[in-house]
Design an enzyme around this catalytic site. Structure first.
Site, short mmCIF file in Angstrom:
data_model
loop_
_atom_site.label_atom_id
_atom_site.label_comp_id
_atom_site.label_asym_id
_atom_site.label_seq_id
_atom_site.Cartn_x
_atom_site.Cartn_y
_atom_site.Cartn_z
N GLY B 10 -3.65 0.17 2.20
CA GLY B 10 -2.23 -0.06 2.43
C GLY B 10 -1.56 1.24 2.85
O GLY B 10 -1.52 2.20 2.07
N ALA B 11 -1.09 1.28 4.08
CA ALA B 11 -0.47 2.53 4.56
C ALA B 11 0.83 2.20 5.29
O ALA B 11 1.08 2.66 6.39
CB ALA B 11 -1.44 3.29 5.45
N GLY B 12 1.67 1.40 4.64
CA GLY B 12 3.02 1.12 5.13
C GLY B 12 3.96 2.19 4.63
O GLY B 12 3.58 3.35 4.51
N VAL B 14 5.39 2.95 1.55
CA VAL B 14 4.96 3.67 0.35
C VAL B 14 3.64 4.39 0.62
O VAL B 14 3.46 5.55 0.23
CB VAL B 14 4.81 2.70 -0.85
CG1 VAL B 14 4.17 3.41 -2.03
CG2 VAL B 14 6.16 2.13 -1.24
N GLY B 15 2.71 3.71 1.29
CA GLY B 15 1.40 4.28 1.57
C GLY B 15 1.51 5.58 2.38
O GLY B 15 0.87 6.57 2.05
N LYS B 119 2.49 -5.02 -8.10
CA LYS B 119 2.79 -5.74 -9.35
C LYS B 119 1.87 -6.92 -9.61
O LYS B 119 1.77 -7.40 -10.74
CB LYS B 119 4.24 -6.28 -9.28
CG LYS B 119 5.32 -5.24 -9.40
CD LYS B 119 6.71 -5.86 -9.42
CE LYS B 119 7.24 -6.11 -8.03
NZ LYS B 119 7.58 -4.92 -7.26
N LEU B 154 10.43 6.23 -11.92
CA LEU B 154 11.05 6.46 -13.23
C LEU B 154 10.01 6.34 -14.35
O LEU B 154 9.12 5.50 -14.28
CB LEU B 154 12.18 5.45 -13.48
CG LEU B 154 13.37 5.47 -12.52
CD1 LEU B 154 14.34 4.34 -12.87
CD2 LEU B 154 14.09 6.81 -12.60
N GLY B 211 18.81 -2.36 4.99
CA GLY B 211 17.41 -2.27 4.57
C GLY B 211 17.21 -2.32 3.07
O GLY B 211 16.13 -2.01 2.56
N ASP B 225 11.03 -10.98 -8.29
CA ASP B 225 10.63 -9.59 -8.38
C ASP B 225 11.01 -9.02 -9.76
O ASP B 225 10.20 -8.35 -10.42
CB ASP B 225 11.33 -8.79 -7.27
CG ASP B 225 11.13 -7.30 -7.42
OD1 ASP B 225 10.00 -6.84 -7.17
OD2 ASP B 225 12.08 -6.59 -7.79
N LYS B 229 8.54 -7.81 -13.10
CA LYS B 229 8.67 -6.56 -13.86
C LYS B 229 8.82 -6.85 -15.36
O LYS B 229 8.22 -6.18 -16.20
CB LYS B 229 9.86 -5.75 -13.33
CG LYS B 229 9.59 -5.20 -11.93
CD LYS B 229 10.84 -4.63 -11.28
CE LYS B 229 10.51 -4.13 -9.86
NZ LYS B 229 11.71 -3.87 -9.06
#
Lengths: 367, 367
Positions: B10-12, B14-15, B119, B154, B211, B225, B229
């Protein structure tokens, strides 16, 4: 099950709570067998000479009984006893002794791991701070963790470490770092005044009666405790502060009372200065603010300061309650708004929790 | 220098940020030599077949050039390639794929360590969650860390772990867990209204343009979502929630719009329901409160819930700004007042930071 040895120096409020938490942890751990080989107070100690481990349920009566012996000399006999343990050794220093802290490098160099809430080693001379980390980072040096030196059990130093380790840049750290100062100003200049206004000296006397201050409140009001915490945060952020007194610290002790013979004499004299503090408070109020005692560290500017500051009534710092601490991290990645950690920053149980979680971090890193 | 091998799937957003942070970390680390042997996107991958390591500075142009190859099949070829590495192996899953998460137990059982902001593995079926931890805790199982699954960078899961490990009891956890929902309600029902009141649908449209939402805002507004969590926090706190949908989740998608054919059609339709949300907002205002979208977990009562709730204007939750998260831990030791962690809970850089700090935690624990 890996077997690990623990020595506890200092068994006052935090120490007692720590031993009780350690006992419970040892009983439920499925990974580690924990053998506590030393519990030491100033005049009496319990030793497990064969390293089989002390009874952590009965230690308090044991230490007062004939089992309690003269503590081994520090550092020589203690170091010898600890380094002769047949496995990994963790020293828990629950004192606030500078003498003990000065010997941390020797213990760490000998491979003894160290966890402690004692601020002295990390906030006194820069030379000692550097020696401690150098000893730990040298080959076969012991690990050192001291989360509870700032904010008790709050995740302050671990958060700072994560930020720095991952390449973030610390811009500024500020907040309320003293449970005593927090309680004092939340009661002297409350966000929602109850009508019954109290003088500053009355607030100090009340905080003292409730056990929120040191026996002599001057030990809180001089600001040195906060300055020590800021010194630790500054050094870990790369700002190599020489001494905990090498930056501006606003003392709340009126000059003429610095030499008062006793805490009682000091408190009696303090009432004579209530007018000054009242003025500080009402000036803040006239600006829609409240006054609080804070510490601040600006890494970019290389500035550290400790003292009174006014905060907007809508700010997070103004909204603090009880004796809570708040620590705001401003970093390059987090940008304009801070990452904030908030909660009880004093008390035996939460401080002991900070120490025990450090001890667990050592266990998890043992090879 | 210990040599460690890393594979990045995965290199979007975050990646990419993660690889850039990893590159900088590898360059400055004095303790570890990091060799990245796989960077994989859905259709193309870079492989270092001889395990000497990819170039983390040029990887983006490399992967689009003739160096970019068809990714190894998942899980079989990938697992084989990873377990053949001549040293400790860390898999970084920066996708949000459930298919990949389902294979975590196999990788962990094979001794591959795992760090991820995904997640799915921890918040889908309870069986998968249990299988992941069982595989990690078995002899020679890999470590698993997933801090960034809740609150991005965090310190949320690490704080929860410290509380539980040291024997504290989690009473309640509550807060704002979604940057999107935080932004949306801070702009729809601000603490200090600017006068120019915006409808709920206008706020959603604006958040989408900036965005802050998923391409189809329903993926945020359905509450799933946040529910995922809460599921993770609940399970780690010992409340073994079966599915992320096995407790009340208040969806903000009006029933008739669930089946809207496109995001645009949904947004157009949403305006027809602005009256309902306006009423929710003004009802809160009439009570001196503001409405916020929160998650709550009561361990004692065994209750989890996700949805709208009113907060006093003076409360910390009401004072939240921008897209910040806030997480309040109520525990036995901390008593009445919570320990609070607050700050940006979304964004590529802070999420990647959470992943990298997990990777460093694995490095520090390698034997």
């Amino acid at each position: 099950m890996s077997k690990v040895y623990v020595a506890v120096i200092g068994a006052g409020g935090v120490g007692k709570s720590f031993i009780s938490q350690l006992n419970a942890y040892a009983l439920r751990s499925k990974k580690y067998t924990i053998s506590t080989i030393l519990i030491s107070r100033s005049s009496k100690a319990l030793l497990s000479k064969d390293y089989s481990g002390l009874n952590l349920t009965t230690w308090e009566s044991d230490i007062s009984s004939s089992s309690g012996v003269k503590p081994p000399s520090f550092p020589d006999e203690t170091l010898k006893f600890l380094t002769s343990a047949p496995g990994p050794m963790i020293l828990v220093d629950n004192t606030s002794s500078e003498t003990i802290a000065e010997e941390y490098p020797r213990f760490l160099s000998s491979g003894v791991h160290l966890v402690t809430p004692n601020k002295k080693g990390f906030s006194s001379s820069l030379a000692l701070f550097k020696a401690i980390y150098a000893a730990s980072e040298a080959q076969n040096g012991g690990y050192v963790f001291h989360e509870a030196t700032v904010g008790a059990g709050l995740p302050v130093l671990s958060t700072l470490k994560d930020l720095i380790d991952t390449g973030d840049e610390i811009v500024k750290i500020e907040g309320v770092f003293s449970g005593t100062m927090s309680y004092l100003f939340n009661s002297f200049a409350p966000l929602s005044p109850s009508g019954a206004e109290k003088s500053f000296s009355a607030c100090v006397a009340e905080a003292r009666e409730l056990g929120y201050t040191e026996p002599d409140p001057r030990d809180d009001l001089n600001g040195l405790d906060v300055a020590r915490k800021l010194t630790i945060l500054a050094r870990l952020s790369g700002l190599l502060v020489t001494e905990p007194t090498s930056f501006p610290i606003q003392s709340l002790i009126p000059k003429p009372l610095e030499s008062a013979a006793s805490a009682e004499e000091f408190l009696a004299g303090l009432a004579g200065f209530d007018g000054e503090m009242h003025k500080v408070k009402t000036t803040a109020e006239s600006e829609g603010a409240v006054v609080r005692y804070v510490g601040s560290l600006d890494v970019g500017k290389g500035e550290v300061s400790v003292g009174l500051r006014n905060f907007d009534r809508g700010s997070t710092v103004a909204g603090l309650k009880g004796s809570d601490n708040i620590i705001s991290f401003y970093t390059r990645r987090y940008g304009e708004r801070a990452m904030i950690v908030q909660g009880a920053g004093a008390g035996a149980d939460v401080t002991a929790m900070g120490v025990l979680s450090d001890l667990i971090k050592v266990l998890e890193r043992l090879k």
